[in-house]
Enzyme design. Structure first.
Site, PDB file in Angstrom:
ATOM      1  N   GLN A  79      29.556  -2.432  21.832  1.00  0.00           N
ATOM      2  CA  GLN A  79      30.616  -1.516  22.274  1.00  0.00           C
ATOM      3  C   GLN A  79      31.158  -1.916  23.651  1.00  0.00           C
ATOM      4  OE1 GLN A  79      32.375   0.895  20.915  1.00  0.00           O
ATOM      5  NE2 GLN A  79      31.360   0.729  18.933  1.00  0.00           N
ATOM      6  N   SER A  80      31.211  -3.224  23.913  1.00  0.00           N
ATOM      7  CA  SER A  80      31.664  -3.712  25.217  1.00  0.00           C
ATOM      8  C   SER A  80      33.131  -3.364  25.498  1.00  0.00           C
ATOM      9  CB  SER A  80      31.486  -5.233  25.257  1.00  0.00           C
ATOM     10  OG  SER A  80      32.197  -5.787  26.339  1.00  0.00           O
ATOM     11  N   ASN A  81      33.365  -2.732  26.631  1.00  0.00           N
ATOM     12  CA  ASN A  81      34.739  -2.468  27.074  1.00  0.00           C
ATOM     13  C   ASN A  81      35.399  -3.745  27.572  1.00  0.00           C
ATOM     14  OD1 ASN A  81      34.568   0.488  26.876  1.00  0.00           O
ATOM     15  ND2 ASN A  81      33.030   0.239  28.484  1.00  0.00           N
TER      16      ASN A  81
END
Ligand SMILES: *Cc1c(COP(=O)(O)O)cnc(C)c1O
Length: 330
Positions: A79-81
């Site tokens: 879920q890396s921004n």
């Protein structure tokens, strides 16, 4: 003779909308019984639902384009921004994007991962490696296909990324009287935000306490997060030709709020998200900003933070991952 880079001379891709607004969190301050809390809205940088990585990527993509790269490679958690914003920037600028994400392909694609796919990124699943350990092998494969890939480190935290936050500190100084701030709080993880703001603070000769709230327990290659921020800050000073050298002890990183570890939402984070939503109509993210806000709330409630002061919370973004945590809320 040496040539030094100055911020205004660095090539930059225009990816966001700046300056981001600053506003008072009056209801939250009232709810907590002080201090006066201001918020810097980097969740509103504009690129693909916003976040702090926009500032780093403006300088990083500036360099990639200058070098004639046709593709970028970067890495992060599922879920890396940072990966979501990189994928969007690559789409906007017409570069191919390769993302190395930790874990295995989940049964359900949502939040940032869904957006990565929408932006057309190529996804490589790297199991226990979520910090770019496998970048060299993807790079080699692309070079073998006659591509010219540009490698962006985990979190976008290199000298160029940190320059984005030197710039951000200067932006802040034009928006308010920073001499009246006693503290700036923010979520600190790969270190670029922290290193950049430390340098801005030195350049401004500012006296506020710059407090990074540590998010991640897992240290990279046996190097402590403090050492990592310190090293990046010094490398960035060198890159900019600044005669500054920090000691590790000057990096303020509060490691008391690590909770269940990276990406694990606990009651403190959930409470912070609900409180900001209820009192201010503002969304925090479960991984970074909720943990940093939970720290700020705790410091006020425990009396460690003087209630008569003015503090600033730097909202670093991340709200798209909130949707992937919806089932954790009761
Ligand atoms: C990446 C990120 C951070 C941490 O910034 P670093 O420069 O990696 O320390 C904080 N908040 C959000 C929402 C992020 O995506």
């Amino acid at each position: 003779m040496t040539f030094h880079n100055t911020l205004s001379d660095l090539p930059k891709a225009e990816l966001g909308f700046f300056p981001t607004p600053i506003m008072p969190l009056k209801n939250l301050s009232r709810h907590l019984g002080g201090p006066e809390i201001l918020i810097k809205r980097d969740d509103l940088t504009g690129l693909a639902l916003g976040g702090n990585k926009t500032r780093k990527l403006e300088f990083i993509f500036g360099e990639a384009i200058k070098k004639g790269s046709d593709s970028v490679i970067t890495a992060g958690a599922q879920q890396s921004n940072h990966c979501r914003q990189t994928a969007a920037a690559a789409a906007q600028l017409g570069l191919e994007c390769h993302l190395l994400l930790g874990g295995i392909q989940p049964a359900q694609i949502n939040g940032n991962l869904f957006l990565d796919k929408l932006f057309g990124a190529h996804i490589h699943w790297t199991k226990e490696h979520r910090k770019g350990e496998d970048i060299p092998s993807v790079q080699e494969a692309l070079v073998a296909q006659d591509k010219n890939p540009y490698v962006i480190p985990y979190g976008g935290s290199n000298e160029l990324g940190a320059c984005g936050f030197v710039n951000a500190g200067m932006e802040l100084s034009e928006q308010l009287d920073y001499h009246s701030l006693s503290h700036i709080f923010f979520a600190s993880s790969s270190g670029g935000t922290h290193a950049g703001l430390m340098i801005a603070k030195s350049m401004l000769n500012a006296s506020f306490n710059l407090v990074g709230v540590q998010i991640d327990k897992d240290e990279l290659e046996g190097c402590s997060f403090k050492a990592q921020v310190n090293e990046l800050a010094n490398r960035t000073c060198h890159f900019l030709g600044l005669d500054i050298c920090y000691e590790e002890g000057e990096v303020v990183l509060d490691n008391r709020y690590l909770g269940g570890g990276y990406g694990v939402i606990g009651t403190a984070e959930q409470h912070a998200i609900e409180l900001l939503a209820h009192t201010e109509g503002i969304l925090l993210d479960p991984v970074y900003t909720a943990r940093a806000m939970a720290a700020l709330i705790d410091l006020v409630q425990s009396g460690e933070l003087d209630k008569t002061k003015q503090v600033l919370f730097w909202h670093t973004g991340g709200s798209p991952s909130l949707f992937s945590y919806a089932n954790k809320f009761d």
